[in-house]
Write a protein that holds these residues in place. Structure first.
Motif, PDB file in Angstrom:
ATOM      1  N   UNK A   1       0.834  -1.201   0.000  1.00 49.40           N
ATOM      2  CA  UNK A   1       0.000   0.000   0.000  1.00 49.40           C
ATOM      3  C   UNK A   1       0.870   1.253   0.000  1.00 49.40           C
ATOM      4  N   UNK A   2       1.929   1.243   0.794  1.00 48.97           N
ATOM      5  CA  UNK A   2       2.832   2.399   0.822  1.00 48.97           C
ATOM      6  C   UNK A   2       3.505   2.603  -0.533  1.00 48.97           C
ATOM      7  N   UNK A   3       3.971   1.511  -1.118  1.00 43.50           N
ATOM      8  CA  UNK A   3       4.640   1.619  -2.411  1.00 43.50           C
ATOM      9  C   UNK A   3       3.682   2.130  -3.480  1.00 43.50           C
ATOM     10  N   UNK A   4       2.428   1.681  -3.445  1.00 42.33           N
ATOM     11  CA  UNK A   4       1.443   2.149  -4.418  1.00 42.33           C
ATOM     12  C   UNK A   4       1.216   3.650  -4.282  1.00 42.33           C
ATOM     13  N   UNK A   5       1.085   4.127  -3.047  1.00 46.40           N
ATOM     14  CA  UNK A   5       0.867   5.559  -2.828  1.00 46.40           C
ATOM     15  C   UNK A   5       2.075   6.373  -3.271  1.00 46.40           C
ATOM     16  N   UNK A   6       3.271   5.900  -2.920  1.00 45.23           N
ATOM     17  CA  UNK A   6       4.487   6.614  -3.311  1.00 45.23           C
ATOM     18  C   UNK A   6       4.641   6.645  -4.827  1.00 45.23           C
ATOM     19  N   UNK A   7       4.292   5.536  -5.487  1.00 46.91           N
ATOM     20  CA  UNK A   7       4.451   5.480  -6.937  1.00 46.91           C
ATOM     21  C   UNK A   7       3.545   6.484  -7.639  1.00 46.91           C
ATOM     22  N   UNK A   8       2.343   6.704  -7.112  1.00 51.86           N
ATOM     23  CA  UNK A   8       1.433   7.668  -7.720  1.00 51.86           C
ATOM     24  C   UNK A   8       1.956   9.093  -7.550  1.00 51.86           C
ATOM     25  N   UNK A   9       2.414   9.427  -6.351  1.00 50.78           N
ATOM     26  CA  UNK A   9       2.971  10.762  -6.125  1.00 50.78           C
ATOM     27  C   UNK A   9       4.222  10.968  -6.977  1.00 50.78           C
ATOM     28  N   UNK A  10       5.096   9.961  -7.016  1.00 57.00           N
ATOM     29  CA  UNK A  10       6.320  10.066  -7.810  1.00 57.00           C
ATOM     30  C   UNK A  10       6.007  10.206  -9.296  1.00 57.00           C
ATOM     31  N   UNK A  11       5.009   9.483  -9.770  1.00 57.68           N
ATOM     32  CA  UNK A  11       4.639   9.565 -11.184  1.00 57.68           C
ATOM     33  C   UNK A  11       4.144  10.956 -11.540  1.00 57.68           C
ATOM     34  N   UNK A  12       3.327  11.538 -10.654  1.00 56.89           N
ATOM     35  CA  UNK A  12       2.816  12.880 -10.921  1.00 56.89           C
ATOM     36  C   UNK A  12       3.953  13.900 -10.977  1.00 56.89           C
ATOM     37  N   UNK A  13       4.904  13.787 -10.045  1.00 53.45           N
ATOM     38  CA  UNK A  13       6.025  14.726 -10.031  1.00 53.45           C
ATOM     39  C   UNK A  13       6.967  14.500 -11.209  1.00 53.45           C
ATOM     40  N   UNK A  14       7.269  13.249 -11.507  1.00 49.85           N
ATOM     41  CA  UNK A  14       8.189  12.949 -12.599  1.00 49.85           C
ATOM     42  C   UNK A  14       7.595  13.271 -13.962  1.00 49.85           C
ATOM     43  N   UNK A  15       6.271  13.226 -14.064  1.00 55.09           N
ATOM     44  CA  UNK A  15       5.631  13.590 -15.328  1.00 55.09           C
ATOM     45  C   UNK A  15       5.935  15.043 -15.677  1.00 55.09           C
ATOM     46  N   UNK A  16       5.874  15.922 -14.677  1.00 58.75           N
ATOM     47  CA  UNK A  16       6.210  17.322 -14.919  1.00 58.75           C
ATOM     48  C   UNK A  16       7.652  17.500 -15.326  1.00 58.75           C
ATOM     49  N   UNK A  17       8.549  16.770 -14.667  1.00 60.99           N
ATOM     50  CA  UNK A  17       9.967  16.864 -14.993  1.00 60.99           C
ATOM     51  C   UNK A  17      10.247  16.318 -16.387  1.00 60.99           C
ATOM     52  N   UNK A  18       9.624  15.191 -16.717  1.00 60.79           N
ATOM     53  CA  UNK A  18       9.833  14.596 -18.034  1.00 60.79           C
ATOM     54  C   UNK A  18       9.294  15.489 -19.146  1.00 60.79           C
TER      55      UNK A  18
END
Length: 316
Positions: free
Chosen positions: A40-57
Motif C-alpha cells: 500500500x505504501x509503495x502504491x501511494x508513493x508510486x502515484x505521487x512520484x509519477x505525478x512529479x516525474x511527469x512534470x519533470x519529463x
C-alpha cells in the motif's frame, strides 16, 4: 513527451483502480500484514512520484539527457538561471510537479505537528493522573472503561486502565501490552502519519483514502502477530473481546477499537502464512511500484544518451 504521457496515465489509472485490486487481495493481505503495508505504501508513493516525474519529463527534453550528465547539468542550470530552453508549458509542468511535492510536505508537517502537540498534552495529563507500574512497564490510570493503548513519540509509554486490569487475566494483560509494545518498537505512528498526510493532501483520491484505512487495519494485525509469538492466540482473542468497546484517543494506538472483533476471528482461526513464492511475488510488486515511475521517466533520456554516444563512437 511520451514518458510524461505514460506517467500521467499511470497516475490517473493507479489512483482510481489500485484500491480495487487491494480489496480483492484482502485475504492475502491478512496473512502477511507487513508485506501488505509495504505494498500500500509503495502504491501511494508510486502515484505521487509519477505525478512529479511527469512534470519533470515534460519540461526536460530527452535530447538534453542524451549529451551526458554534464550537458544535463548545464541545461538545468540555464533553465533555472534565465529560463532558456523552457517553454511556458514546461514551466507550468515544473510548477505542477513542485506543487504536488510541496503539498505532500506541507500536509505531512501539519499531521506530525498536530499529533505531537496532542501527545505532549496527553503525556502531561498522564503524569498527573496516572501512576507508573514498574512490573507492567506501563502507566496505570484509575478509570472504569476498559482501555489499553500506547502513546508513541518522544514521550512513548504504554497505558492501561484499572477497568482493563480488573477484567483481564494477568496473561491477557501481558499479551495486550506486548501488542502495544509492538506498535512502539515498529514506530507505527509514523506509518499512519504518512497515510494520513497523503489522504489529507489529496482528498477524494481513492487510492490514498483506501491506503489510509487499510494500513490502519493492517498495523493492528501486525501487532497482534507480534504478540502471538509470545502468547497463546486464544488469550489475545479473549483480551480483544473485552477491550472491543473501548475508545482510545485518536492520536494513540489501542488494542481494542472497531477492528477488534474481526481480529478475534483471525486469532482463533489463523490461516496458513504465505509461501516463499507468494512473498517473493509481493516483494517484486513493491519493487516495481517504487522503481517503475523512475524507469519510465529515465527510458527516453537513456535511449537518447545511448543513441548520441553510439553515433559519436561510430563516427570516430
Amino acid at each position: 513527451m511520451s514518458a510524461a504521457i505514460v506517467l500521467l496515465l499511470y497516475t490517473t489509472v493507479a489512483a482510481a483502480y489500485l484500491p480495487r485490486l487491494g480489496r480483492r487481495a484482502a485475504d492475502w493481505a491478512d496473512r502477511a500484514p507487513r508485506l501488505a503495508i509495504a505494498l500500500w505504501q509503495a502504491a501511494a508513493v508510486s502515484v505521487v512520484a509519477s505525478a512529479a516525474l511527469a512534470g519533470l519529463a515534460f519540461a526536460v527534453p530527452a535530447e538534453v539527457v542524451g549529451h551526458g550528465l554534464a550537458g544535463l547539468f548545464e541545461a538545468c542550470a540555464a533553465m533555472l538561471s534565465n529560463g532558456s530552453g523552457l517553454t511556458s508549458a514546461g514551466v507550468a509542468a515544473l510548477l505542477a510537479a513542485a506543487a504536488v511535492l510541496a503539498r505532500v510536505a506541507y500536509c505531512g508537517a501539519i499531521v506530525l505537528l498536530r499529533a505531537g502537540a496532542e501527545r505532549r498534552k496527553h503525556a502531561a495529563m498522564l503524569g498527573l493522573l496516572g501512576r507508573r507500574d514498574g512490573e507492567l512497564g506501563a502507566m496505570v490510570i484509575d478509570y472504569d472503561e476498559r482501555l489499553a493503548y500506547c502513546l508513541p513519540g518522544r514521550h512513548a509509554q504504554m497505558v492501561i486502565t484499572t477497568g482493563a486490569l480488573r477484567t483481564l487475566t494477568p496473561e491477557q494483560v501481558a499479551a495486550v501490552l506486548d501488542h502495544e509494545r509492538a506498535h512502539l518498537r515498529g514506530r507505527h505512528h509514523l506509518v499512519l502519519a504518512a497515510g494520513e498526510a497523503l489522504a489529507r493532501a489529496f482528498p477524494g483520491v481513492p487510492l490514498f483514502q483506501q491506503a489510509r484505512t487499510e494500513i490502519a487495519r493492517l498495523i493492528e494485525l501486525l501487532a497482534d502477530d507480534v504478540a502471538a509469538r509470545r502468547h497463546p492466540r486464544a488469550q489475545i482473542a479473549a483480551a480483544l473481546v473485552r477491550l472491543a468497546t473501548g475508545r482510545v484517543p485518536g492520536f494513540t494506538l489501542g488494542a481494542g477499537g472497531e477492528t477488534a472483533l474481526a481480529r478475534v476471528h483471525r486469532m482463533l482461526h489463523p490461516e496458513a502464512p504465505l509461501g516463499r513464492r507468494e512473498r517473493l511475488t509481493g516483494l517484486v510488486g513493491v519493487a516495481v511500484l517504487l522503481m517503475g515511475p523512475a524507469m519510465v521517466a529515465l527510458v527516453p533520456g537513456l535511449s537518447s544518451f545511448l543513441a548520441h554516444h553510439c553515433h559519436s563512437l561510430l563516427t570516430l
